[in-house]
Design an enzyme around this catalytic site. Structure first.
Site, PDB file in Angstrom:
ATOM      1  N   ARG A 189       0.824  -1.216   0.000  1.00 24.35           N
ATOM      2  CA  ARG A 189       0.000   0.000   0.000  1.00 24.35           C
ATOM      3  C   ARG A 189       0.856   1.265   0.000  1.00 24.35           C
ATOM      4  NH1 ARG A 189      -4.524   2.186   4.218  1.00 24.35           N
ATOM      5  NH2 ARG A 189      -6.130   2.797   2.708  1.00 24.35           N
ATOM      6  N   VAL A 211      -7.551   7.210  -0.787  1.00 25.53           N
ATOM      7  CA  VAL A 211      -7.468   5.765  -0.970  1.00 25.53           C
ATOM      8  C   VAL A 211      -8.489   5.149  -0.022  1.00 25.53           C
ATOM      9  CG1 VAL A 211      -5.998   3.727  -0.843  1.00 25.53           C
ATOM     10  CG2 VAL A 211      -5.024   5.920  -1.524  1.00 25.53           C
ATOM     11  N   SER A 212      -9.370   4.323  -0.553  1.00 24.80           N
ATOM     12  CA  SER A 212     -10.475   3.777   0.250  1.00 24.80           C
ATOM     13  C   SER A 212      -9.964   2.884   1.376  1.00 24.80           C
ATOM     14  CB  SER A 212     -11.429   2.968  -0.633  1.00 24.80           C
ATOM     15  OG  SER A 212     -12.055   3.787  -1.571  1.00 24.80           O
ATOM     16  N   MET A 213     -10.778   2.769   2.408  1.00 26.49           N
ATOM     17  CA  MET A 213     -10.504   1.855   3.506  1.00 26.49           C
ATOM     18  C   MET A 213     -10.375   0.437   2.953  1.00 26.49           C
ATOM     19  SD  MET A 213     -12.898   1.180   6.874  1.00 26.49           S
ATOM     20  CE  MET A 213     -12.942   2.931   7.243  1.00 26.49           C
ATOM     21  N   PRO A 214      -9.290  -0.285   3.238  1.00 25.87           N
ATOM     22  CA  PRO A 214      -9.103  -1.632   2.686  1.00 25.87           C
ATOM     23  C   PRO A 214     -10.268  -2.586   2.946  1.00 25.87           C
ATOM     24  CG  PRO A 214      -7.063  -0.856   3.633  1.00 25.87           C
ATOM     25  CD  PRO A 214      -8.101   0.167   3.982  1.00 25.87           C
TER      26      PRO A 214
END
Length: 396
Positions: free
Chosen positions: A37, A90-93
């Site tokens: 990431r 960046v979206s929450m995983p």
């Protein structure tokens, strides 16, 4: 970059993700463990109360361990503020993982992603579909596209094709697709996506209706018909381009400065109605707000800031000549101002919702039509017209 430190934080992130939303397939878990990431997040932005704007709060040069700890947390991260001041995240995983679960993505699938952003989720999809699969992705911002392409190049993934275009049009050259994942909130399910999705294929997207965003999963059952379910409320940055319908998106204090001032200084609080709202469970309140969004054309969503969901106001906004007014629910607090018709309308909608047996958001269904023909509505159905499609919501 010490690989043992990266591996430690990555494993901890994946463990936290699994607690929130279990992985439906082991290959999903392995995909998140395979993607670094930190290759997609070079800086972390935050809101500075002193300058009343966003600035870089952390990067790799500050403190390597602290930076990696934040990057490999199960949280969404503001990673870019472009030359025009527009934020990207960046979206929450775990949310990405939930979308993958809903899509039922598998080895060998051809996937279209709308709104690649940093490219992190694109890389995860690439690892899931494997060598026999393929991922096509779109990114409308030229500035972000150039960054994303570099990010993906560092991963040496050969089954990805990314284009700098309006995602609402999809990518026709590689159609049809087994799965379409929309990684930004959309106010429309475009005819291009419907046509480019294989029969029996699945589309997963955060769909916004008058400011209220919910995750949906749709399966193509006919040439121009998709059916599926509503899942949970979400918060994504909006799709840009031709299919962006401003009236369906939320508004922030930056866009509605006059409303912010009124809320803080001259609005009224309805204590009795607030008590009635407080009596509702959290899920029931979310379900009522969703019901309001699909039923009432005057529904509006207001955020105190673009990057946070806390403090969201949802309700009715009326423009009636010189007598405009609004009635908003901030959690369980009822706030109103101006034309009392807006406040009376909101209270009337709650009565209707209760009379219907307080239908649950999570048991509601959605049907999407690409054509614009008339549809006979049932007693517990609501039709919302969008730019390129009709969405029919049904409450059990």
């Amino acid at each position: 970059m010490p690989r043992n430190l990266v591996s430690h934080f990555k494993k901890r992130m994946v463990k936290d993700m699994a607690v929130k939303i279990p992985f439906k397939d082991e290959i999903y878990k392995e995909a998140f463990l395979s993607v670094d990431r930190h290759c997609f997040i070079k800086e972390i932005y935050g809101y500075d109360e002193h300058i009343l704007d966003f600035k870089i709060m952390d990067n790799l040069s500050s403190n390597e361990g602290d930076f990696l700890r934040r990057v490999y947390s199960d949280s969404s991260i503001l990673y870019l503020k472009d030359s025009e001041g527009k934020l990207s995240s960046v979206s929450m995983p775990s949310v990405v993982s939930a979308m993958i679960n809903l899509s039922e993505m598998k080895r060998g699938d051809k996937v279209l992603e709308i709104g690649a952003g940093s490219g992190y989720s694109t890389a995860v999809f690439s690892n899931i579909v494997g060598e026999d699969g393929f991922v096509c992705a779109t990114e409308i911002s030229k500035e972000i596209f150039e960054i994303t392409k570099k990010n993906l190049d560092t991963c040496s993934l050969e089954n990805i094709h990314i284009e700098n275009n309006d995602g609402g049009f999809g990518i026709e050259d590689f159609a049809t697709y087994d799965r379409i994942i929309v990684s930004c909130t959309t106010a429309d399910i475009t005819d291009h996506w419907i046509k480019q999705l294989k029969m029996g294929g699945i589309l997963v997207a955060p769909l916004v209706t008058r400011g209220y965003q919910v995750m949906i999963s749709l399966k193509k059952i006919d040439e121009d018909v998709l059916t599926g379910k509503i899942y949970w409320p979400v918060r994504f940055f909006p799709l840009s381009g031709k299919f962006s319908i401003i009236s369906h998106y939320s508004f922030s204090s930056r866009e509605l400065r006059s409303m912010k001032k009124i809320i803080e200084t001259t609005s009224n609080t309805d204590e009795e109605f607030s008590e009635e709202i407080r009596a509702l469970s959290s899920d029931t309140l979310k379900s009522f707000l969703f019901f309001l969004s699909v039923k009432n054309q005057n529904a509006i969503c207001y955020y105190p800031r673009e990057d946070v969901s806390d403090g969201m106001g949802y309700g009715i906004f009326l423009r009636t000549g010189n007598m405009s007014g609004f009635s908003l629910l901030f959690g369980s607090k009822s706030v109103y101002w101006g034309n009392m018709e807006s406040h009376n309308m909101l209270k009337a909608e709650l009565k209707i919702y209760k009379a219907m047996g307080m239908p649950n958001l999570y048991s509601s269904k959605i049907k999407v039509f690409s054509r614009r023909d008339d549809y006979p509505l049932g007693e517990r159905e609501f039709l919302v017209k969008r730019k390129d499609s009709l969405t029919l919501f049904s409450f059990d």
